[in-house]
Design a protein around this motif. Structure first.
Motif, PDB file in Angstrom:
ATOM      1  N   TYR A 327       0.838  -1.203   0.000  1.00 54.36           N
ATOM      2  CA  TYR A 327       0.000   0.000   0.000  1.00 54.36           C
ATOM      3  C   TYR A 327       0.876   1.257   0.000  1.00 54.36           C
ATOM      4  CZ  TYR A 327      -3.903   3.079   1.058  1.00 54.36           C
ATOM      5  OH  TYR A 327      -4.848   4.061   1.000  1.00 54.36           O
ATOM      6  N   LEU A 328       1.930   1.249   0.822  1.00 52.97           N
ATOM      7  CA  LEU A 328       2.818   2.409   0.870  1.00 52.97           C
ATOM      8  C   LEU A 328       3.532   2.608  -0.460  1.00 52.97           C
ATOM      9  CD1 LEU A 328       4.374   1.846   4.423  1.00 52.97           C
ATOM     10  CD2 LEU A 328       2.688   3.573   3.775  1.00 52.97           C
ATOM     11  N   ALA A 329       3.939   1.513  -1.106  1.00 58.65           N
ATOM     12  CA  ALA A 329       4.607   1.628  -2.402  1.00 58.65           C
ATOM     13  C   ALA A 329       3.651   2.104  -3.485  1.00 58.65           C
ATOM     14  CB  ALA A 329       5.222   0.277  -2.781  1.00 58.65           C
ATOM     15  N   SER A 330       2.356   1.791  -3.359  1.00 60.01           N
ATOM     16  CA  SER A 330       1.373   2.181  -4.377  1.00 60.01           C
ATOM     17  C   SER A 330       0.973   3.641  -4.258  1.00 60.01           C
ATOM     18  CB  SER A 330       0.124   1.301  -4.262  1.00 60.01           C
ATOM     19  OG  SER A 330       0.412  -0.044  -4.560  1.00 60.01           O
ATOM     20  N   TYR A 331       0.916   4.163  -3.032  1.00 58.23           N
ATOM     21  CA  TYR A 331       0.356   5.501  -2.829  1.00 58.23           C
ATOM     22  C   TYR A 331       1.398   6.545  -2.442  1.00 58.23           C
ATOM     23  CZ  TYR A 331      -4.316   3.552  -3.203  1.00 58.23           C
ATOM     24  OH  TYR A 331      -5.464   2.941  -3.669  1.00 58.23           O
ATOM     25  N   ASN A 332       2.635   6.160  -2.205  1.00 60.63           N
ATOM     26  CA  ASN A 332       3.700   7.129  -1.945  1.00 60.63           C
ATOM     27  C   ASN A 332       4.562   7.287  -3.186  1.00 60.63           C
ATOM     28  OD1 ASN A 332       2.874   7.516   0.659  1.00 60.63           O
ATOM     29  ND2 ASN A 332       4.618   6.521   1.631  1.00 60.63           N
ATOM     30  N   PHE A 341      11.604   6.150   5.142  1.00 57.26           N
ATOM     31  CA  PHE A 341      12.113   4.847   5.574  1.00 57.26           C
ATOM     32  C   PHE A 341      13.613   4.830   5.868  1.00 57.26           C
ATOM     33  CE2 PHE A 341       8.580   4.071   2.543  1.00 57.26           C
ATOM     34  CZ  PHE A 341       7.647   3.707   3.495  1.00 57.26           C
ATOM     35  N   MET A 342      14.258   5.990   5.856  1.00 59.79           N
ATOM     36  CA  MET A 342      15.661   6.048   6.245  1.00 59.79           C
ATOM     37  C   MET A 342      15.817   6.953   7.459  1.00 59.79           C
ATOM     38  SD  MET A 342      17.816   6.150   2.668  1.00 59.79           S
ATOM     39  CE  MET A 342      19.354   6.118   3.582  1.00 59.79           C
ATOM     40  N   LYS A 343      16.699   6.553   8.373  1.00 59.52           N
ATOM     41  CA  LYS A 343      16.878   7.325   9.603  1.00 59.52           C
ATOM     42  C   LYS A 343      17.564   8.657   9.322  1.00 59.52           C
ATOM     43  CE  LYS A 343      17.116   3.353  12.729  1.00 59.52           C
ATOM     44  NZ  LYS A 343      17.931   2.615  13.731  1.00 59.52           N
ATOM     45  N   HIS A 344      18.640   8.642   8.569  1.00 60.38           N
ATOM     46  CA  HIS A 344      19.417   9.854   8.314  1.00 60.38           C
ATOM     47  C   HIS A 344      19.169  10.314   6.879  1.00 60.38           C
ATOM     48  CE1 HIS A 344      21.369   8.901  12.072  1.00 60.38           C
ATOM     49  NE2 HIS A 344      21.680   7.698  11.603  1.00 60.38           N
ATOM     50  N   HIS A 345      17.982  10.858   6.670  1.00 65.07           N
ATOM     51  CA  HIS A 345      17.624  11.280   5.311  1.00 65.07           C
ATOM     52  C   HIS A 345      17.848  12.766   5.091  1.00 65.07           C
ATOM     53  CE1 HIS A 345      13.981  13.099   7.025  1.00 65.07           C
ATOM     54  NE2 HIS A 345      13.840  11.985   7.718  1.00 65.07           N
ATOM     55  N   GLY A 346      18.224  13.487   6.148  1.00 61.50           N
ATOM     56  CA  GLY A 346      18.413  14.921   6.002  1.00 61.50           C
ATOM     57  C   GLY A 346      17.093  15.666   6.050  1.00 61.50           C
ATOM     58  N   PRO A 372       7.932  -1.914  -8.507  1.00 63.50           N
ATOM     59  CA  PRO A 372       8.681  -3.164  -8.699  1.00 63.50           C
ATOM     60  C   PRO A 372       8.812  -3.947  -7.393  1.00 63.50           C
ATOM     61  CG  PRO A 372      10.186  -1.314  -8.596  1.00 63.50           C
ATOM     62  CD  PRO A 372       8.799  -0.736  -8.573  1.00 63.50           C
ATOM     63  N   LEU A 373       9.171  -5.205  -7.520  1.00 62.00           N
ATOM     64  CA  LEU A 373       9.311  -6.072  -6.354  1.00 62.00           C
ATOM     65  C   LEU A 373      10.426  -5.592  -5.427  1.00 62.00           C
ATOM     66  CD1 LEU A 373       8.514  -8.709  -4.882  1.00 62.00           C
ATOM     67  CD2 LEU A 373      10.162  -9.905  -6.321  1.00 62.00           C
ATOM     68  N   GLU A 374      11.509  -5.050  -6.003  1.00 57.28           N
ATOM     69  CA  GLU A 374      12.631  -4.602  -5.173  1.00 57.28           C
ATOM     70  C   GLU A 374      12.204  -3.491  -4.226  1.00 57.28           C
ATOM     71  OE1 GLU A 374      12.648  -4.904  -8.394  1.00 57.28           O
ATOM     72  OE2 GLU A 374      14.062  -6.530  -8.804  1.00 57.28           O
ATOM     73  N   ARG A 375      11.347  -2.578  -4.704  1.00 61.32           N
ATOM     74  CA  ARG A 375      10.895  -1.483  -3.841  1.00 61.32           C
ATOM     75  C   ARG A 375       9.987  -2.005  -2.730  1.00 61.32           C
ATOM     76  NH1 ARG A 375       6.704   3.275  -5.218  1.00 61.32           N
ATOM     77  NH2 ARG A 375       7.094   4.566  -3.356  1.00 61.32           N
ATOM     78  N   LEU A 376       9.146  -2.970  -3.059  1.00 61.23           N
ATOM     79  CA  LEU A 376       8.274  -3.565  -2.044  1.00 61.23           C
ATOM     80  C   LEU A 376       9.102  -4.184  -0.921  1.00 61.23           C
ATOM     81  CD1 LEU A 376       5.539  -4.723  -0.990  1.00 61.23           C
ATOM     82  CD2 LEU A 376       5.947  -6.689  -2.471  1.00 61.23           C
ATOM     83  N   MET A 377      10.120  -4.969  -1.278  1.00 59.42           N
ATOM     84  CA  MET A 377      10.927  -5.640  -0.260  1.00 59.42           C
ATOM     85  C   MET A 377      11.745  -4.640   0.544  1.00 59.42           C
ATOM     86  SD  MET A 377       9.831  -8.583  -0.662  1.00 59.42           S
ATOM     87  CE  MET A 377      10.827  -9.282   0.661  1.00 59.42           C
ATOM     88  N   ALA A 378      12.197  -3.554  -0.092  1.00 61.56           N
ATOM     89  CA  ALA A 378      12.963  -2.535   0.634  1.00 61.56           C
ATOM     90  C   ALA A 378      12.098  -1.871   1.705  1.00 61.56           C
ATOM     91  CB  ALA A 378      13.507  -1.494  -0.346  1.00 61.56           C
ATOM     92  N   ILE A 379      10.850  -1.552   1.369  1.00 61.04           N
ATOM     93  CA  ILE A 379       9.937  -0.961   2.353  1.00 61.04           C
ATOM     94  C   ILE A 379       9.603  -1.975   3.440  1.00 61.04           C
ATOM     95  CG2 ILE A 379       7.629   0.011   2.668  1.00 61.04           C
ATOM     96  CD1 ILE A 379       7.830   1.167  -0.135  1.00 61.04           C
ATOM     97  N   PHE A 380       9.398  -3.222   3.046  1.00 63.44           N
ATOM     98  CA  PHE A 380       9.072  -4.282   4.011  1.00 63.44           C
ATOM     99  C   PHE A 380      10.170  -4.424   5.063  1.00 63.44           C
ATOM    100  CE2 PHE A 380       9.660  -8.847   5.036  1.00 63.44           C
ATOM    101  CZ  PHE A 380       8.506  -9.041   5.789  1.00 63.44           C
ATOM    102  N   TYR A 381      11.430  -4.474   4.639  1.00 67.09           N
ATOM    103  CA  TYR A 381      12.532  -4.622   5.590  1.00 67.09           C
ATOM    104  C   TYR A 381      12.732  -3.361   6.424  1.00 67.09           C
ATOM    105  CZ  TYR A 381      13.763  -8.957   3.240  1.00 67.09           C
ATOM    106  OH  TYR A 381      13.723 -10.235   2.729  1.00 67.09           O
ATOM    107  N   SER A 382      12.230  -2.232   5.950  1.00 66.99           N
ATOM    108  CA  SER A 382      12.381  -0.983   6.702  1.00 66.99           C
ATOM    109  C   SER A 382      11.350  -0.866   7.822  1.00 66.99           C
ATOM    110  CB  SER A 382      12.248   0.216   5.754  1.00 66.99           C
ATOM    111  OG  SER A 382      13.252   0.192   4.771  1.00 66.99           O
ATOM    112  N   ILE A 383      10.132  -1.350   7.596  1.00 68.54           N
ATOM    113  CA  ILE A 383       9.067  -1.133   8.587  1.00 68.54           C
ATOM    114  C   ILE A 383       8.937  -2.273   9.576  1.00 68.54           C
ATOM    115  CG2 ILE A 383       7.770   0.290   6.964  1.00 68.54           C
ATOM    116  CD1 ILE A 383       5.869  -2.039   6.529  1.00 68.54           C
ATOM    117  N   ILE A 384       9.451  -3.455   9.257  1.00 74.23           N
ATOM    118  CA  ILE A 384       9.319  -4.576  10.183  1.00 74.23           C
ATOM    119  C   ILE A 384      10.474  -4.526  11.182  1.00 74.23           C
ATOM    120  CG2 ILE A 384      10.619  -6.287   8.850  1.00 74.23           C
ATOM    121  CD1 ILE A 384       8.321  -8.278   9.619  1.00 74.23           C
TER     122      ILE A 384
END
Length: 449
Positions: A327-332, A341-346, A372-384
């Motif tokens: 959902y986050l990848a679809s609407y963001n 999803f990054m701690k030090h994003h400035g 793409p699938l890569e973006r989905l997995m990147a968000i998944f590993y960031s929020i879990i």
């Protein structure tokens, strides 16, 4: 021992393998107990019932506590000590506990004293909903798993009952692996057998079996929890029998009985096990619906009957986070991933042009966009919060979400063309999913940031 196993299996059907395993582990008479046991499985699979029943039949002094009830560790310690010692706080003793206990050192010392006072009996501590202990001090779980060792070989076992696997409990230091055993969910045939044996009615067993099969055909895919299904079976049986009591049908007229109960089961599906209303409220709503149908006054009753949205699909833990990530990848917008999803994003300065562009187009109104699938997995590993390995189990859950039509796959038919996905559920649905895992999804949505 065989008599105890046979008697317990008769009282608790469809749990023969689990009863035999626990009985063989716990033993009888003065046999030594294991340091710790870990029983896991979905709620309503008989973990606590089997354990408590066996402990009573084996004559083991038992303390059974639910970790949800304890807001401090001191309350848990004192409750366990009271149950092991047989102390009941009441007006006669000015509601005094066995002992005041603030830390694990005092707790182990008092357990040792209770064992000596009672003649060194076999003792057990059953901790229901033990996943709550992960939020307590880091040393509580390791100490409980080593309680037999720390109390200088008092014959005591700590039994942890949880809906999560033991992988979620492992501490970094001092954690002794308990003996783990899984309680699987009941199959449909097992549920029918259990529900039929617990019937309280004058109707024949064949008639009641047909009724239970009918109810399970509706609710089995929504919930497999025995307490929930038992509640639904008992709640709707009176409605099912109404045509027979009125003389409009016989107990063999299945079609007419089904037509009578079908609308009631559809209404019950909107709130399985009445998770949002009590039994009395649901029955009152049912009566209001039937009255409004005859009087033609349904619109005035609708505000009273309105229920909040609820998730009708039970998803695994990781699947929920994968769906939230989709959902986050679809609407963001992809450019905002670094910000969310990054701690030090400035720091990002909002310009007037950015504010006007955001006001002109809302991603919620435009609809989901492919990712793409890569973006989905990147968000998944960031929020879990947990460290999840990219195994086949995780990727298979994405395929399950596509099969359930919660996520839509776009392209990917050509081997050279990587597939893209879109989330196919609305915001209300995803907020319900996020609430079940304690995730604030609005905080991560670009439209609401």
């Amino acid at each position: 021992m065989e008599d105890i196993i046979a008697e317990t299996q008769q009282e608790i059907p469809c749990r023969g393998r689990q009863i035999s395993f626990l009985a063989s582990i716990l033993g009888e008479d003065d046999s030594p107990l294991p340091s710790s046991l870990f029983l896991y499985g979905h709620s309503g699979t008989g973990k606590t019932l089997v354990t408590i029943t066996l402990l009573k039949k084996l004559g083991i002094v038992t303390s059974h506590v639910n970790c949800v009830e304890f807001y401090t560790s001191r309350v848990m310690y004192e409750t366990i000590l009271n149950q092991l010692s047989g102390t009941v706080p009441s007006s006669n003793n000015n509601y005094t506990s066995y002992a005041s206990c603030d830390n694990l050192g005092d707790f182990t010392r008092h357990v040792r004293e209770i064992a000596k006072e009672r003649g060194d009996p076999r003792m057990a501590i059953v901790l229901e909903r033990s996943e709550r202990l992960r939020d307590c001090d880091a040393n509580i779980l390791p100490v409980l798993c080593r309680l037999q060792e720390l109390t200088q070989d008092v014959n005591i076992v700590v039994i942890l009952c949880s809906t999560l696997p033991v992988d979620k409990f492992r501490a970094s230091t001092g954690f002794m692996e308990p003996i783990a055993f899984h309680f699987p969910q009941y199959t449909k045939d097992e549920l029918v057998r259990i529900l039929v044996t617990r019937r309280v009615t004058d109707y024949s067993e064949e008639f009641y079996t047909n009724y239970v099969n009918l109810v399970l055909s509706v609710f089995y895919h929504a919930t497999k929890s025995l307490p929930e299904l038992k509640h639904l079976v008992q709640l709707n049986f009176k409605v099912y029998c109404e045509p027979i009591e009125k003389g409009e049908a016989t107990d063999t007229d299945i079609k007419k009985l089904w037509r009578n109960i079908e609308p009631h089961l559809k209404k019950a599906m909107s709130s399985v096990y009445l998770r949002e209303v009590s039994s009395s409220q649901f029955e009152r709503m049912q009566s209001l619906v039937s009255e409004s149908t005859t009087s033609g006054d349904l619109p005035q009753l609708q505000p009273q009957m309105k229920l909040t949205g609820t998730t009708k699909i039970e998803l695994p833990f990781y699947s929920k986070f994968l769906l939230i990530s989709a959902y986050l990848a679809s609407y963001n917008p992809a450019r905002t991933d670094r910000r969310f999803f990054m701690k030090h994003h400035g720091k990002q300065r909002k310009t007037q042009a950015m504010i006007k562009a955001k006001e002109r187009s809302s991603n919620q109104l435009v609809g989901p966009k492919p990712f793409p699938l890569e973006r989905l997995m990147a968000i998944f590993y960031s929020i879990i919060e947990d460290k999840v390995s990219p195994t086949a189990n995780v990727f298979s859950q994405i395929s399950t979400l596509v099969t359930l039509r919660l996520v839509t796959q776009i392209g990917g038919e050509d081997q050279l063309d990587a597939p893209k996905y879109k989330c196919a559920v609305p915001l209300d649905f995803i907020r319900g999913i996020a609430r079940t895992v304690g995730f604030d999804i609005v905080r991560y949505l670009y439209d609401y940031a």
